[in-house]
Write an enzyme that holds these catalytic residues in place. Structure first.
Site, PDB file in Angstrom:
ATOM      1  CB  SER A 174      -1.042  -0.050   1.387  1.00  9.15           C
ATOM      2  OG  SER A 174      -1.321   1.063   1.625  1.00  9.15           O
TER       3      SER A 174
ATOM      4  CE1 TYR B 184      -4.440  -2.360   5.057  1.00  4.83           C
ATOM      5  CE2 TYR B 184      -3.304  -0.198   4.463  1.00  4.83           C
ATOM      6  CZ  TYR B 184      -3.754  -1.311   3.970  1.00  4.83           C
ATOM      7  OH  TYR B 184      -3.976  -1.728   2.550  1.00  4.83           O
TER       8      TYR B 184
END
Ligand SMILES: NC(=O)c1ccc[n+]([C@@H]2O[C@H](COP(=O)([O-])OP(=O)(O)OC[C@H]3O[C@@H](n4cnc5c(N)ncnc54)[C@H](OP(=O)(O)O)[C@@H]3O)[C@@H](O)[C@H]2O)c1
Length: 250
Positions: A156, A169
């Site tokens: 990401s 995350y």
């Protein structure tokens, strides 16, 4: 635009390959699994919601692509033994594993660092990092039986540069990038390649949970990313390892 972002895969790009996709029931993983099957692969659909996996299975069979296999598994609770059994079953049934797309992950709760609680932290690390470590380790014997195996991890933007409120995350995606680098270096002169794809903002359930107020119609769809997902799974990327790439032009 990078060459893999507009890779036009031949119809048989993945013929005779056995490819496991995690989180194959929804979002990017669902589309990747169907796209890999469309290009000739026998796909192993792994995910936690059996109904969603069965719907993907039905779609693949109805389209006339190679019959997939379903592995219902909750990566939050799965043990090392579960993954080892899975590795042994894959060798029994297919003789090898040509591809592994680590796609499943969870976002958790976006919150200030000071508010992160330990159970949330542990769940995200379990699903996004520890499960990938255990699964990769258990599948290495099957991957090494393939003539040219590809492992793809999913990162990401926040796995390359941390961002406020993306807490565990973001940290888990840095760990994913690290795991891929360690593996790529270790297997550099072997038949196994290891690369990382950052999908970028994509119209899925996870994205709408992170950005509930945005206009999702402006986002790329999982289908838009497939040239990169096909390139790194096909033999076209045979000599590429240790890369961390974007599936979308920025
Ligand atoms: N969408 C974006 O904008 C974006 C951007 C950057 C990176 N990514 C990354 O891209 C990947 C796919 O994201 P997505 O947007 O497609 O997410 P998604 O729509 O939430 O789909 C995630 C998939 O992972 C499965 N999964 C979650 N927890 C699991 C568990 N414990 N065990 C087994 N399977 C589990 C989900 O199963 P269920 O269907 O049963 O919930 C679902 O099928 C993720 O790694 C994500 O971090 C996405």
């Amino acid at each position: 635009m990078q060459h893999y972002q507009n890779y036009q895969a031949p119809a048989d790009a993945l013929a005779n390959k056995v490819i496991l996709v995690t989180g194959a029931g929804d979002g990017i993983g669902r589309v990747a699994a169907i796209t890999y099957a469309q290009h000739g692969a026998t796909v192993i659909l792994l995910g936690r919601t059996t109904k969603k996996l069965e719907a993907v299975y039905d779609e693949i069979v109805a389209a006339g692509y190679p019959e997939p296999a379903i592995v219902p598994l909750d990566m939050k609770g799965a043990t090392e033994t579960n993954y080892q059994d899975m590795g042994a079953t894959i060798i029994d049934q297919f003789g090898r594993l040509d591809g592994l797309l680590h796609n499943a992950s969870i976002l958790g709760i976006l919150s200030p660092f000071a508010h992160i609680d330990l159970p949330t932290w542990n769940d995200i690390m379990q699903v996004n990092v520890t499960a990938q470590f255990l699964m990769t380790k258990a599948l290495l014997p099957a991957l090494m039986k393939a003539p040219a195996a590809s492992v793809i991890f999913t990162s990401s933007g926040v796995g390359r540069k941390g961002r406020a409120h993306w807490g565990p995350y973001a940290v888990s995606k840095f760990a994913t990038e690290g795991m891929a680098q360690v593996l790529a270096d270790e297997y550099e002169n072997s038949s196994l390649r290891v690369n990382v794809i950052n999908p970028g903002a994509t119209r899925t359930g996870m994205r709408s949970r992170a950005y509930p107020a945005e206009d999702a119609s402006l986002l790329k769809t999982p289908a838009d990313l497939m040239p990169t997902y096909l390139y790194f799974m096909s033999d076209e990327s045979k000599n590429t390892t240790g890369e961390s790439v974007d599936a979308q032009t920025r």
